[in-house]
Design an enzyme around this catalytic site. Sequence first.
Site, PDB file in Angstrom:
ATOM      1  N   GLU A 120       0.883  -1.167   0.000  1.00  0.00           N
ATOM      2  CA  GLU A 120       0.000   0.000   0.000  1.00  0.00           C
ATOM      3  C   GLU A 120       0.915   1.209   0.000  1.00  0.00           C
ATOM      4  O   GLU A 120       1.771   1.347   0.872  1.00  0.00           O
ATOM      5  CB  GLU A 120      -0.924  -0.019   1.221  1.00  0.00           C
ATOM      6  N   CYS A 133      -2.053   7.937   4.870  1.00  0.00           N
ATOM      7  CA  CYS A 133      -2.131   7.632   3.433  1.00  0.00           C
ATOM      8  C   CYS A 133      -3.461   8.094   2.859  1.00  0.00           C
ATOM      9  O   CYS A 133      -3.562   8.399   1.668  1.00  0.00           O
ATOM     10  CB  CYS A 133      -1.966   6.132   3.205  1.00  0.00           C
TER      11      CYS A 133
END
Length: 544
Positions: free
Chosen positions: A293, A327
């Site tokens: 990720e 994120c």
Amino acid sequence: MNNTIFSFPKPENEPVLGYKPGSAERKEIRKALDELYGKVTEIPAIIGGKEIKTKDMGEIVMPTENHHVLARYHKVGEKEVKNAIAAAMKAQKEWAETPWIDRASVMLKIATLISGKYRWLINAATMLGQGKTTMQAEIDSACELCDFLRYNAHYASQIYSDQPCSDKGTLNYCVYRPLEGFVFAITPFNFTSIASNLCMSPVLMGNVCIWKPSTTAMLSNYLLMKIYKEAGLPDGVVNFLPGSGALIGKVAFADENLAGVHFTGSTATFKGFWKTIGQNIDKYKSYPKIVGETGGKDFIMVHKSADPDQVATAIVRGAFEFQGQKCSAASRAYVPASMWPKVEKIIGRMLKEIKMGDVRDFSAFVNAVIDEASFDNCKNYIDHAKKSKDAEVIFGGKCDKKKGWFVEPTVILAKKPDYKSMCEEIFGPIITIYVYEDKDYEKTCQLCDTTSPYALTGAIFASDRKALRAGYDLLKNAAGNIYFNDKPTGAVVGQQPFGGARASGTNDKAGSYLNLIRWTSPQAIKETFDPARDYKYPFISSAE
């Protein structure tokens, strides 16, 4: 012999404590903060269960008080990395053969220790070392971490019970083996829970791991290693390697036993891993599984039917909680012209009230960014906007690193939809807003979809259901997690499995069975009870 067939029930999420003035948890976290602040913790490498002190030392300082040393750590060299791989491979067979219920029980024991005995200490380490408020640490290092462990036990039981059908005279079943080698976990600074999950997801499924923790999260991550040991995780199953990522990666990626990579971090770093693995592919015993990720340029798309108060709140919370270092943090917003004056006014009022300060000041909503490199990066974007004819800093913009790496919550108004800070990931408390003509909603959705290479999270605000659906249809590939009328942050394990595609990663959805199954090598087994005795099939005949 234990022949129990057991299924872990779906757990409830760990309750988030409030830390109100006078509460028991507020007193406990104060004590833990004082304990960790008042000493310098020495952090060794941990290889095969043994503490290794290399004497090659590095320092960890507080983001909000950058002259205060929290810890000193021992950096590993190539020898230690090779020893860690050897320790992992030595532990592999026994751990793989450990009954999965026993492995899951270790995970649940870790969750029990963190939600109880070590809650205050792990939260305090995350606050001091990673610059989080009490609430942000509570959500991360206590609640989400425990949720990962408990939900993963539930998902593992789902995976192991997923079996094929059998015809009469045969028995078919699947064995979900661990990978044949070690998993290399490279973890980020911003979530203690993610650091744990990147190691523990493969480990639950019977794998062994070498772990490169983020230097700026080293204090909380070292505490995790001690908790794992107390919970009964065998020596060598996880090996903790502080030091240079480039050095550790060089050794790990060259080893024939590399079986998987579990990563959260930058897109550029992840692309580098893919290239290195591709170059080394002939060395490996198996094709390494690569799960990552990476970056995001997360958006808030606003339709004219949305509520201005809700939009402004989503912008402020989504962009500035934890200094925008998630994120999933909101980094760009598209607001219709008819609504912008109201939204701008509400954002301005909120930002006047927000306090920036030390993590031990519980009245602060915003703290410091993680390190000097992040500070300099944020300042460069702000300075660029101040000088540009295509943008304007309308709120915030001040930066000061004399005491800590403090960057004010900053709102940039872009005059062009492709302005620099509308397109590039910043990872700091900066959001850029583009105001569009109301009639161009669908056109602006298409613009949002093509502006950034990332596809992690996004939010669509509209009370008009038709507009909400139209926005989703145009933006469905622009994010792995889309939020309707909510900020694009705050995914909860078991509720919103997290991950994105495009330049944001492999979208293997942490917090669901989808991630766990990546750490298995399924094997189908067929047993025939009455095997054939002749090669001929019934159709083989000259007769009609």
